[in-house]
Structure formats: structure tokens, C-alpha cells
Design a protein around this motif. Structure first.
Motif, PDB file in Angstrom:
ATOM      1  N   GLY A  80      46.087  46.296  54.247  1.00  0.00           N
ATOM      2  CA  GLY A  80      45.375  47.390  54.913  1.00  0.00           C
ATOM      3  C   GLY A  80      45.922  48.760  54.613  1.00  0.00           C
ATOM      4  N   LEU A  81      47.010  48.854  53.825  1.00  0.00           N
ATOM      5  CA  LEU A  81      47.621  50.177  53.624  1.00  0.00           C
ATOM      6  C   LEU A  81      46.900  50.989  52.560  1.00  0.00           C
ATOM      7  N   GLY A  82      46.362  50.274  51.573  1.00  0.00           N
ATOM      8  CA  GLY A  82      45.739  50.984  50.438  1.00  0.00           C
ATOM      9  C   GLY A  82      44.293  50.575  50.261  1.00  0.00           C
ATOM     10  N   PHE A  83      44.024  49.955  49.099  1.00  0.00           N
ATOM     11  CA  PHE A  83      42.654  49.558  48.768  1.00  0.00           C
ATOM     12  C   PHE A  83      42.407  48.149  49.315  1.00  0.00           C
ATOM     13  N   GLU A  84      41.688  48.045  50.410  1.00  0.00           N
ATOM     14  CA  GLU A  84      41.224  46.719  50.857  1.00  0.00           C
ATOM     15  C   GLU A  84      39.790  46.577  50.361  1.00  0.00           C
ATOM     16  N   TYR A  85      39.547  45.584  49.499  1.00  0.00           N
ATOM     17  CA  TYR A  85      38.195  45.509  48.921  1.00  0.00           C
ATOM     18  C   TYR A  85      37.891  44.115  48.408  1.00  0.00           C
ATOM     19  N   VAL A  86      36.590  43.870  48.273  1.00  0.00           N
ATOM     20  CA  VAL A  86      36.107  42.625  47.664  1.00  0.00           C
ATOM     21  C   VAL A  86      34.816  42.971  46.921  1.00  0.00           C
ATOM     22  N   MET A  87      34.665  42.382  45.734  1.00  0.00           N
ATOM     23  CA  MET A  87      33.513  42.695  44.905  1.00  0.00           C
ATOM     24  C   MET A  87      32.550  41.520  44.852  1.00  0.00           C
ATOM     25  N   PHE A  88      31.261  41.840  44.725  1.00  0.00           N
ATOM     26  CA  PHE A  88      30.222  40.814  44.554  1.00  0.00           C
ATOM     27  C   PHE A  88      29.371  41.194  43.351  1.00  0.00           C
ATOM     28  N   PHE A  89      28.983  40.197  42.568  1.00  0.00           N
ATOM     29  CA  PHE A  89      28.272  40.407  41.310  1.00  0.00           C
ATOM     30  C   PHE A  89      26.877  39.792  41.398  1.00  0.00           C
ATOM     31  N   ASN A  90      25.854  40.573  40.986  1.00  0.00           N
ATOM     32  CA  ASN A  90      24.469  40.071  40.948  1.00  0.00           C
ATOM     33  C   ASN A  90      23.960  40.222  39.518  1.00  0.00           C
ATOM     34  N   PRO A  91      24.054  39.155  38.698  1.00  0.00           N
ATOM     35  CA  PRO A  91      23.670  39.274  37.285  1.00  0.00           C
ATOM     36  C   PRO A  91      22.213  39.707  37.096  1.00  0.00           C
ATOM     37  N   ALA A  92      21.322  39.165  37.908  1.00  0.00           N
ATOM     38  CA  ALA A  92      19.887  39.453  37.715  1.00  0.00           C
ATOM     39  C   ALA A  92      19.592  40.935  37.936  1.00  0.00           C
ATOM     40  N   GLU A  93      20.273  41.527  38.911  1.00  0.00           N
ATOM     41  CA  GLU A  93      20.027  42.956  39.205  1.00  0.00           C
ATOM     42  C   GLU A  93      20.990  43.859  38.440  1.00  0.00           C
ATOM     43  N   LYS A  94      21.879  43.232  37.619  1.00  0.00           N
ATOM     44  CA  LYS A  94      22.875  43.993  36.817  1.00  0.00           C
ATOM     45  C   LYS A  94      23.693  44.906  37.724  1.00  0.00           C
ATOM     46  N   ARG A  95      24.148  44.334  38.841  1.00  0.00           N
ATOM     47  CA  ARG A  95      24.849  45.106  39.864  1.00  0.00           C
ATOM     48  C   ARG A  95      26.193  44.472  40.220  1.00  0.00           C
ATOM     49  N   VAL A  96      27.151  45.338  40.495  1.00  0.00           N
ATOM     50  CA  VAL A  96      28.385  44.914  41.167  1.00  0.00           C
ATOM     51  C   VAL A  96      28.545  45.848  42.369  1.00  0.00           C
ATOM     52  N   VAL A  97      28.762  45.268  43.535  1.00  0.00           N
ATOM     53  CA  VAL A  97      29.028  46.080  44.727  1.00  0.00           C
ATOM     54  C   VAL A  97      30.443  45.765  45.205  1.00  0.00           C
ATOM     55  N   THR A  98      31.072  46.774  45.751  1.00  0.00           N
ATOM     56  CA  THR A  98      32.410  46.603  46.334  1.00  0.00           C
ATOM     57  C   THR A  98      32.350  46.963  47.814  1.00  0.00           C
TER      58      THR A  98
END
Ligand SMILES: CCCCCCCCCCCCCC(=O)SCCNC(=O)CCNC(=O)[C@H](O)C(C)(C)COP(=O)(O)OP(=O)(O)OC[C@H]1O[C@@H](n2cnc3c(N)ncnc32)[C@H](O)[C@@H]1OP(=O)(O)O
Length: 201
Positions: A80-98
Motif C-alpha cells: 500500500g505504500l507505492g503502486f498498488e495495482y492489477v492489470m486486466f487484458f481484453n484481446p478482442a477490444e485491444k485493451r489493457v486496464v489497470t
């Protein structure tokens, strides 16, 4: 864990999973994408070094296990001190969200997230999107408009998409939105260039 030696366990640990530092907003947004992943349209990207591509079309060979480095965003011990994150990938929409919760060690002005840390998260989200869809690639240019400051500890969604390819050039766009989707904190465009391997520059 010694600060300098990123132990074997730490190196392979998957940090892109809930921990005690995640706020309820962070857990809610994470669970929303986990739910969306049940039909296979989205896929959670593990944090550990061996990012094995989550689509059948791309196999990114695992990095050889360097024990003396860390990816910049995982450089702080302490949840929790710095970058807390998780990424998800959607190949069909050519998207990555964090799904991203900036911690107190990323401060710029009092209580607000440093713009450079937001730029890092945008660069990395676009980078993973480019790597997963266009193969090994490096940032050639990144242009960001910062609209509304991000409070430390708040949760935002960094939403990147590959807009088009022109030869080796991958053109991406990215928005940083509040977790309720109502506030546009920042928007960016990025150009990534396919490379044989970053080390062969
Ligand atoms: C294994 C997987 C695991 C993943 C692990 C997690 C990793 C996480 C990583 C997260 C991500 C982190 C990501 C990071 O942080 S990457 C780190 C930051 N980026 C860099 O250090 C890159 C440094 N730059 C270079 O290496 C070279 O310049 C590159 C490779 C980019 C291009 O040099 P190269 O000699 O190869 O190609 P070229 O010069 O012929 O250019 C080709 C074309 O591109 C056009 N062009 C070039 N530049 C620009 C520009 N600025 N604006 C507009 N256009 C530009 C150029 O006009 C030409 O167009 P055309 O004439 O063909 O039309």
C-alpha cells in the motif's frame, strides 16, 4: 526480505492480488473485472516476472530470472505504500486496464499523487498493451494531459487501447478515470515501436 536482494520467493510472488492495503473501492473494481473475466473476455495479468501471454496468439517468453532488479512499480516493500495495482487484458477490444491505488510514498503536492507516478502507470499500462498485442516494444513518445489531480489512496482505472498499427509503430490512447467512471483525471496518447529486444538497442 533484504532491501537489495529480491528473494526468489519475492521474485516469483504474484503481487497483482488483493492485500490488506486495498480499499473497498479497489476491491470492488477488482471484483468487477474478475467477474468480467469469467467468460474469458478479460484476463487478469499476474504481476510476477514470467508474464506468460494470456492469449493463444502470443507467447512472451519468460524473462530469465534476474535476481538483482525489480520492475520500477514494485520497488517498495510494504503493502500500500507505492503502486498498488492489477492489470486486466481484453484481446478482442485491444485493451489493457489497470485498477490502481496510489500509496502515500507517491506524493506530489500535499495529499495528491505525483504526476510522474501517474505517467509511470500510464506508460506501463500502454506498454503492456503494446507488448501483448504488438510484441516487444518501447515507448517512443508519450503525451499526457493532466485534467484533475488524483488524491493519494483513491482508486482509478487506467484504460489503454491499441488504436492502430503502422508498420512497427503502435499508436495507443489512454484515459485515467475515477473508480465510478465520472471523473477524467488524465488522458494520453502514446507511440510504441516494436523492437527485436530492448537489450539489443
Ligand atoms: C517479455 C515480456 C515481459 C514484460 C515485462 C514487463 C515490462 C514492462 C514494460 C512497461 C513498458 C515500459 C516502456 C518503457 O518505459 S520503454 C523505455 C523508454 N523508451 C526508450 O528508452 C526508447 C528509446 N528509444 C529507442 O530505443 C528508439 O528511438 C526506438 C526503438 C523507439 C525507435 O528507434 P528505431 O531505430 O528502432 O526506429 P526508428 O528511429 O527508425 O523509428 C521507427 C519509426 O518510428 C518513428 N518514430 C520514432 N520515434 C518517434 C517519436 N518519438 N515520435 C514520432 N515518431 C517516431 C520514426 O519516424 C520511424 O517512422 P517511419 O519513418 O518508419 O514512418
Amino acid at each position: 526480505m533484504r532491501q537489495t536482494q529480491f528473494s526468489q520467493a519475492g521474485w516469483l510472488k504474484d503481487y497483482a492480488l488483493p492485500n490488506a492495503s486495498w480499499s473497498q473501492d479497489m476491491l470492488n473494481l477488482y471484483n468487477k473485472f474478475v467477474e468480467k473475466s469469467k467468460d474469458g473476455t478479460w484476463k487478469r495479468i499476474p504481476s510476477y516476472r514470467h508474464i506468460i501471454a494470456l492469449t493463444n496468439s502470443i507467447k512472451l517468453e519468460a524473462e530469465k530470472p534476474r535476481q538483482d532488479t525489480r520492475i520500477f512499480l514494485r520497488n517498495l516493500d510494504g503493502e500500500g505504500l507505492g503502486f498498488e495495482y492489477v492489470m486486466f487484458f481484453n484481446p478482442a477490444e485491444k485493451r489493457v486496464v489497470t485498477v490502481y491505488q496510489p500509496g502515500p510514498y507517491l506524493e506530489g503536492y500535499d495529499g495528491f499523487t505525483h504526476g510522474g507516478s501517474t505517467a509511470t502507470m500510464i506508460d506501463t499500462t500502454c506498454g503492456i498493451c503494446s507488448i501483448f498485442l504488438a510484441g516487444k516494444s518501447m515507448t517512443a513518445s508519450l503525451s499526457i494531459n493532466f485534467k484533475i489531480p488524483i488524491l493519494l489512496g483513491s482508486v482509478v482505472l487506467v484504460d489503454s487501447r491499441l488504436d492502430r498499427m503502422e508498420g512497427r509503430k503502435a499508436f495507443l490512447s489512454c484515459q485515467v478515470l475515477s473508480c465510478d467512471g465520472q471523473t477524467l483525471h488524465a488522458e494520453a496518447t502514446a507511440l510504441f515501436i516494436q523492437v527485436a529486444s530492448p537489450s539489443q538497442r
